[in-house]
Write an enzyme that holds these catalytic residues in place. Structure first.
Site, PDB file in Angstrom:
ATOM      1  N   ASP A   1       3.218   0.857  -5.038  1.00 53.41           N
ATOM      2  CA  ASP A   1       2.258   1.597  -5.856  1.00 53.41           C
ATOM      3  C   ASP A   1       1.834   0.700  -7.009  1.00 53.41           C
ATOM      4  OD1 ASP A   1       0.856   3.331  -7.472  1.00 53.41           O
ATOM      5  OD2 ASP A   1       2.468   4.797  -7.675  1.00 53.41           O
ATOM      6  N   VAL A   2       0.525   0.384  -7.096  1.00 48.54           N
ATOM      7  CA  VAL A   2       0.061  -0.497  -8.176  1.00 48.54           C
ATOM      8  C   VAL A   2       0.169   0.179  -9.539  1.00 48.54           C
ATOM      9  CG1 VAL A   2      -1.457  -1.847  -6.684  1.00 48.54           C
ATOM     10  CG2 VAL A   2      -2.374   0.152  -7.889  1.00 48.54           C
TER      11      VAL A   2
ATOM     12  N   LYS B   1     -14.694  -1.924 -13.392  1.00 47.03           N
ATOM     13  CA  LYS B   1     -15.001  -3.179 -12.715  1.00 47.03           C
ATOM     14  C   LYS B   1     -15.508  -4.244 -13.687  1.00 47.03           C
ATOM     15  CE  LYS B   1     -13.624  -2.004  -8.666  1.00 47.03           C
ATOM     16  NZ  LYS B   1     -12.438  -2.654  -8.056  1.00 47.03           N
TER      17      LYS B   1
ATOM     18  N   TYR C   1     -16.388   4.057 -13.190  1.00 51.59           N
ATOM     19  CA  TYR C   1     -16.141   3.005 -12.208  1.00 51.59           C
ATOM     20  C   TYR C   1     -16.688   1.672 -12.702  1.00 51.59           C
ATOM     21  CZ  TYR C   1     -16.112   0.576  -7.713  1.00 51.59           C
ATOM     22  OH  TYR C   1     -15.894  -0.329  -6.706  1.00 51.59           O
TER      23      TYR C   1
ATOM     24  N   ASP D   1       0.860  -1.173   0.000  1.00 52.97           N
ATOM     25  CA  ASP D   1       0.000   0.000   0.000  1.00 52.97           C
ATOM     26  C   ASP D   1       0.900   1.228   0.000  1.00 52.97           C
ATOM     27  OD1 ASP D   1      -2.107   1.901   0.482  1.00 52.97           O
ATOM     28  OD2 ASP D   1      -3.243   0.339   1.505  1.00 52.97           O
TER      29      ASP D   1
ATOM     30  N   THR E   1     -17.327   1.311   4.392  1.00 51.21           N
ATOM     31  CA  THR E   1     -15.898   1.576   4.537  1.00 51.21           C
ATOM     32  C   THR E   1     -15.672   3.066   4.764  1.00 51.21           C
ATOM     33  OG1 THR E   1     -15.590   1.950   2.167  1.00 51.21           O
ATOM     34  CG2 THR E   1     -15.322  -0.325   2.972  1.00 51.21           C
TER      35      THR E   1
END
Length: 249
Positions: A53-54, A149, A145, A37, A180
């Site tokens: 970092d992705v 997905k 978004y 992360d 969350t």
């Protein structure tokens, strides 16, 4: 599920939200966990935080090597890192489309490619991607978004087909609206946070938001060697939103 005691898991985005719940769930089941992360938290017994970092392939390759070097390998990868986006198809510019797709889709590809050399050496290789109800249900103001997905769903199937012959299973979970900190921040920006929260809860047949722990439990099932016959699947954790059609109240 008690078969995690000899396994090593890597969780991208494991420092907060669903990823943090996944990390806690794996540790409770006996796994050692590498948390990748931007803010991975503090180290603990059986827990290795690694700043990664992705969006950066080299960062992920170094992070996977660090986890494997510390714990002796990698058996499970959970691709939980991701970002959201609000708006219709007109609501985001090209730069935002590129940013969200790079993190939510290409980020999964980068992390998976970095983990595969280690997963191939595991007898229980498993990848679980974080998809969403938005992959298959048309939601208002979620064009970008939802596109990301939907791509995760398709990517999961393609990866599963490519890797099944190597004994590596690939699945995804498709949560509904999860309670969350990110959702709390989103609600705080609205004119009526409590009313909007009630509306989000009401659209799920259970009448409440999904908990991060419930999503983590589904991910643990898919990652477990006990689900060894399950690959190429999307598991809905959405309070019945995707499948139930209840009479109007």
């Amino acid at each position: 599920m008690t078969s995690f005691s000899s396994l090593v898991a890597v969780v991208t985005g494991g420092g907060s939200g669903i990823g943090a719940a996944v990390t806690a769930g794996f540790r409770a089941r006996g796994a050692r966990v590498g948390v990748l992360d931007l803010q991975p938290g503090e180290a603990a017994d059986g827990l290795l935080p690694v700043v990664a970092d992705v969006g950066d392939r080299g960062s992920l390759e170094a992070a996977m090597a660090a986890v494997a070097g510390t714990f002796g390998g990698i058996d499970i990868l959970v691709n939980s890192a991701g970002i959201s986006s609000v708006g219709s198809v007109e609501g985001n510019d090209d730069a935002e489309w590129a940013r969200v797709l790079d993190i939510n889709v290409t980020g999964i590809a980068r992390a998976s490619a970095a983990a595969l050399p280690y997963l191939r050496r595991s007898g229980h290789g498993a990848i679980v991607n974080l998809s969403s109800i938005a992959a298959t249900a048309g939601l208002v103001q979620r064009a970008l978004y939802s596109a990301s997905k939907g791509a995760v769903h398709g990517l999961t199937l393609a990866m599963a087909a490519d890797l099944v012959g190597e004994g590596i299973r690939v699945n995804c979970v498709a949560p509904g609206t999860v309670d969350t900190p990110w959702v709390a921040r989103l609600l705080a920006r609205t004119a009526d946070p409590e009313g909007e929260r009630a509306r989000l809860a009401a659209r799920q047949p259970t009448g409440r938001l999904v908990s991060a722990e419930e999503v983590a439990g589904a991910i643990a099932y898919l990652a477990s060697p006990e689900s060894g016959a399950t690959t190429g699947m999307s598991l809905a954790v959405d309070g019945g939103m995707s499948g139930l059609r209840l009479p109007a109240r």
